[in-house]
Design a protein around this motif. Structure first.
Motif, mmCIF file in Angstrom:
data_model
loop_
_atom_site.group_PDB
_atom_site.id
_atom_site.type_symbol
_atom_site.label_atom_id
_atom_site.label_comp_id
_atom_site.label_asym_id
_atom_site.label_seq_id
_atom_site.Cartn_x
_atom_site.Cartn_y
_atom_site.Cartn_z
ATOM 1 N N LYS A 54 -2.701 6.981 0.461
ATOM 2 C CA LYS A 54 -3.204 6.498 -1.065
ATOM 3 C C LYS A 54 -4.764 6.702 -1.411
ATOM 4 O O LYS A 54 -5.759 7.060 -1.953
ATOM 5 C CB LYS A 54 -2.512 6.607 -2.492
ATOM 6 C CG LYS A 54 -1.447 7.206 -2.756
ATOM 7 C CD LYS A 54 -0.960 6.928 -3.938
ATOM 8 C CE LYS A 54 0.512 7.451 -4.531
ATOM 9 N NZ LYS A 54 1.002 6.966 -5.598
ATOM 10 N N CYS A 55 -4.944 5.605 -0.555
ATOM 11 C CA CYS A 55 -6.476 4.265 -0.073
ATOM 12 C C CYS A 55 -7.159 5.063 0.110
ATOM 13 O O CYS A 55 -7.017 6.241 1.242
ATOM 14 C CB CYS A 55 -5.892 2.999 0.448
ATOM 15 S SG CYS A 55 -7.876 2.582 0.114
ATOM 16 N N VAL A 56 -8.835 5.273 -0.427
ATOM 17 C CA VAL A 56 -9.676 5.739 0.028
ATOM 18 C C VAL A 56 -10.719 5.320 0.509
ATOM 19 O O VAL A 56 -12.109 5.652 0.905
ATOM 20 C CB VAL A 56 -10.447 6.876 -1.339
ATOM 21 C CG1 VAL A 56 -9.302 8.467 -1.249
ATOM 22 C CG2 VAL A 56 -10.300 5.970 -2.671
ATOM 23 N N LEU A 59 1.767 -1.526 4.119
ATOM 24 C CA LEU A 59 2.396 -0.032 4.042
ATOM 25 C C LEU A 59 3.391 -0.090 4.785
ATOM 26 O O LEU A 59 4.011 0.895 3.744
ATOM 27 C CB LEU A 59 1.626 1.112 5.535
ATOM 28 C CG LEU A 59 0.086 1.741 5.178
ATOM 29 C CD1 LEU A 59 -0.802 2.307 5.805
ATOM 30 C CD2 LEU A 59 0.067 2.417 3.242
ATOM 31 N N ALA A 60 4.433 -0.833 5.561
ATOM 32 C CA ALA A 60 5.956 -0.718 5.786
ATOM 33 C C ALA A 60 6.260 -1.770 4.191
ATOM 34 O O ALA A 60 6.123 -2.494 3.859
ATOM 35 C CB ALA A 60 5.642 -1.506 7.277
ATOM 36 N N GLU A 88 -7.218 14.684 11.920
ATOM 37 C CA GLU A 88 -6.723 13.766 11.620
ATOM 38 C C GLU A 88 -7.106 13.044 10.539
ATOM 39 O O GLU A 88 -6.952 11.545 10.596
ATOM 40 C CB GLU A 88 -7.276 13.015 12.752
ATOM 41 C CG GLU A 88 -6.781 13.687 14.187
ATOM 42 C CD GLU A 88 -7.971 13.056 15.183
ATOM 43 O OE1 GLU A 88 -8.234 11.277 15.542
ATOM 44 O OE2 GLU A 88 -8.398 13.522 16.320
ATOM 45 N N ARG A 89 -6.335 13.556 9.410
ATOM 46 C CA ARG A 89 -6.574 13.221 7.873
ATOM 47 C C ARG A 89 -5.730 11.754 8.046
ATOM 48 O O ARG A 89 -4.422 12.009 8.323
ATOM 49 C CB ARG A 89 -6.084 14.357 6.989
ATOM 50 C CG ARG A 89 -6.526 13.955 5.490
ATOM 51 C CD ARG A 89 -6.277 14.984 4.846
ATOM 52 N NE ARG A 89 -7.982 15.928 4.822
ATOM 53 C CZ ARG A 89 -8.546 15.518 4.328
ATOM 54 N NH1 ARG A 89 -8.897 14.026 3.381
ATOM 55 N NH2 ARG A 89 -9.837 15.741 4.310
ATOM 56 N N VAL A 90 -6.324 10.657 7.288
ATOM 57 C CA VAL A 90 -5.162 9.571 7.349
ATOM 58 C C VAL A 90 -5.303 9.300 5.434
ATOM 59 O O VAL A 90 -3.902 8.965 5.116
ATOM 60 C CB VAL A 90 -6.053 8.777 7.225
ATOM 61 C CG1 VAL A 90 -5.176 6.882 7.670
ATOM 62 C CG2 VAL A 90 -6.402 8.439 9.020
ATOM 63 N N SER A 91 -6.665 10.227 4.870
ATOM 64 C CA SER A 91 -6.273 10.076 3.653
ATOM 65 C C SER A 91 -6.152 11.020 2.999
ATOM 66 O O SER A 91 -6.846 11.689 3.753
ATOM 67 C CB SER A 91 -6.965 8.711 3.378
ATOM 68 O OG SER A 91 -8.458 9.196 3.144
ATOM 69 N N LEU A 138 1.182 -1.255 0.292
ATOM 70 C CA LEU A 138 -0.075 0.507 0.232
ATOM 71 C C LEU A 138 1.108 0.919 0.137
ATOM 72 O O LEU A 138 2.175 1.051 0.431
ATOM 73 C CB LEU A 138 -0.985 -0.192 0.955
ATOM 74 C CG LEU A 138 -1.956 -0.510 1.414
ATOM 75 C CD1 LEU A 138 -2.822 -1.091 2.462
ATOM 76 C CD2 LEU A 138 -3.221 -0.388 -0.163
ATOM 77 N N HIS A 139 0.633 2.660 -0.713
ATOM 78 C CA HIS A 139 1.266 3.970 -0.735
ATOM 79 C C HIS A 139 0.725 4.974 -0.269
ATOM 80 O O HIS A 139 -0.433 4.457 0.037
ATOM 81 C CB HIS A 139 1.772 3.929 -2.180
ATOM 82 C CG HIS A 139 2.366 2.064 -2.962
ATOM 83 N ND1 HIS A 139 3.333 2.807 -2.950
ATOM 84 C CD2 HIS A 139 2.098 1.663 -3.358
ATOM 85 C CE1 HIS A 139 4.022 1.790 -3.416
ATOM 86 N NE2 HIS A 139 2.938 1.119 -4.138
ATOM 87 N N ARG A 140 1.796 5.969 0.372
ATOM 88 C CA ARG A 140 1.243 6.836 0.906
ATOM 89 C C ARG A 140 1.689 8.017 0.109
ATOM 90 O O ARG A 140 2.809 7.827 -1.149
ATOM 91 C CB ARG A 140 2.254 7.495 2.195
ATOM 92 C CG ARG A 140 1.762 5.986 3.103
ATOM 93 C CD ARG A 140 2.958 6.284 4.381
ATOM 94 N NE ARG A 140 2.741 5.332 5.418
ATOM 95 C CZ ARG A 140 1.379 5.853 6.279
ATOM 96 N NH1 ARG A 140 0.563 6.836 7.047
ATOM 97 N NH2 ARG A 140 1.280 4.494 7.070
#
Lengths: 181, 332
Positions: free
Chosen positions: A82-84, A167-168, A109-112, A72-74
């Protein structure tokens, strides 16, 4: 010939090639020569050296498009995922191994990057067939197939990869095959 | 009359004991290394590494193997014949150790002959003792009470009679040229030229028969792991199986030793005389490499092919070789 096999034309009929008779003095002489040729062949293999890849220490390099463990990517600048949480990957998955539970982003506290994010994102690696449909289905390139193939573990429950694991960065990088290798 | 070996040469008992202990120790130190060497070399011949996990370069592999074999149950099939079944693997060991005694490692130096014993009937002794190993095969195969074992043993018997004659005849040429049956005297006679040059045919036939004697490819029909599941060894497990394996390597060393002494000039080599045993060992190991090389190359012969080769090719060639040698020796 032609009456037995009327469908054969003359040029199709080829005489059977036979080797020399195996017996007799000539046979013994040829056997000796062929033995020497065989010895030469094996000796050439010895000189060439082993081709084995000593696996645990030395890994086979993979091709760039190799479909290994998912990632998974940021976003690199903001660090948002990036995942919504749209679940298109789960819908596309033929093995039904992806589970997504979406949640609304809270301001501050925005995650995506989008309105929603994946609160739970799990891939069951014991079911995954590494077809790469999830990668194709994803509208944001949030999930891609990585290069890691060493995922053996001791229990089935250990094969369910959570969002944090995906993600890691992998602990050990798989060597990539260079151009034309 | 042929001058026989020097039977008057006497040594002190403690020297004899020390000599036998040294020979025994050195050979039994080499045997495990040979197993690794063979497996590693066969691997290289097939683009592989061979064993390289246990110890540096896999050199401790035989220790692991022996440890595994020793920890296994000494199993015996229900319809085996107990005494003969136990005797089976023991006889070949005895024969191998006995045959080691006559391999010459060097000439008499400072009153000590660098060989186990210089028997005046040297090569005859080798044949007598070497054939004893075959009883192990036959008894082991028969006493196992298994069809595969019996088949393997019978194949061994048929193989024995088809190569043993050629083997003796192959050595006869060298014996005629050396003028003695004693291996030490034969080596001494090679001062000018090694017997491999005038006796090349004899050398080839001896090596071929040697492959058969040691039950190795291309003549490993008594074992034939593919069709007979190890033949006479099928029912053996643990260290009994291990001793069969050990004997195979010991026989390779013995046959290489005889070939090195009779055809390759034994201990002859440049350098001071204390290097003589090293030269002998080097020649033996070179021949061992040939054994391994051939095993990596040739497939197993079919049964009738072995018979054809033994009776129709090797025997006439060896006889011709002996006749020509005898005539030439008498004429010159």
């Amino acid at each position: 010939m032609s009456e037995r096999f009327p469908y054969l034309k003359d040029q199709d009929v080829v005489e059977v090639q036979r080797g020399p008779e195996p017996g007799g003095l000539g046979g013994a002489y040829r056997a000796f020569g062929e033995t020497l040729r065989g010895l030469k062949t094996t000796m050439a293999r010895l000189v060439e050296g082993p081709l084995t890849i000593q696996y645990p220490e030395e890994k086979t390099p993979v091709y760039p498009r190799f479909r290994g463990r998912h990632k998974l990517h940021r976003f690199e600048d903001t660090g948002h995922e990036k995942c919504v949480g749209c679940s298109l990957c789960a819908a596309a998955c033929p093995a039904d191994c992806i589970r997504v539970v979406a949640a609304e982003n809270v301001p501050g506290e925005r995650v995506s990057a989008g309105e929603r994010y994946a609160a739970v994102y799990e891939i069951n690696m014991s079911r995954c067939i590494f077809c790469g449909y999830c990668e194709i289905a994803c509208p944001f390139d949030a999930i891609t197939m990585g290069h890691d193939y060493e995922m053996a573990d001791y229990g089935r429950e250990d094969l369910i990869f959570t969002k944090e694991m995906l993600l890691a960065e992998p602990l050990e990088r798989t060597p990539l095959r260079s151009e034309g290798e | 009359m042929l001058p026989l070996a020097d039977t008057q040469f006497v040594e002190a008992t403690w020297i004899m004991v020390a000599k036998s202990l040294v020979i025994f120790g050195v050979i039994f130190a080499i045997l495990p290394l040979m197993t690794v060497l063979e497996r590693k070399l066969i691997g290289r011949f097939q683009h592989r590494y061979g064993p390289n996990r246990v110890g540096p370069f896999g050199i401790l592999q035989p220790l692991a193997d022996v440890g595994k074999l020793l920890s296994k149950e000494a199993f015996m099939p229900a319809n085996a014949i107990p005494t003969l079944f136990v005797l089976g693997p023991l006889l070949p060991v005895l024969s191998g150790v006995l045959a080691l005694a006559i391999i010459p490692w060097g000439d008499v130096q400072d009153g000590v002959g660098l060989y186990g014993i210089d028997v005046p009937i040297g090569i005859l002794y080798f044949f007598a003792v070497g054939s004893l190993a075959f009883y192990g095969v036959l008894l082991g195969g028969w006493a196992s009470g298994s069809k595969y074992s019996l088949l393997g043993a019978m194949r061994g018997a048929a193989q024995l009679i088809s190569y043993e004659v050629s083997m003796a005849l192959a050595l006869l040429g060298a014996i005629i040229m050396g003028g003695s049956l004693s291996l030490v005297d034969i080596v001494r006679a090679q001062d000018a030229v090694w017997f491999i040059v005038p006796q090349f045919v004899g050398f080839l036939i001896f090596m071929l028969a040697g492959f058969a004697e040691t039950n190795r490819t291309p003549f490993d029909m008594p074992e034939a792991d593919a069709e007979l599941v190890q033949g006479f060894m099928t029912e053996y497990g643990g260290m009994r199986f291990g001793s069969f394996l050990l004997v195979e390597y010991m026989e390779i060393l013995v046959v290489s030793g005889i070939a090195a002494a009779v055809f390759l000039g034994g201990w002859m080599g440049p350098g001071p005389s204390f290097l003589d045993p090293i030269w002998m060992l080097a020649k033996m190991l070179a021949l061992v490499l040939v054994f391994i090389w051939v095993r990596a190359t040739l497939p197993r012969l079919r049964y009738d092919q072995l018979m054809n080769l033994g009776w129709k090719v090797m025997l006439p060639l060896a006889t011709l070789n002996v006749l020509v040698t005898a005539v030439l020796v008498v004429v010159t």
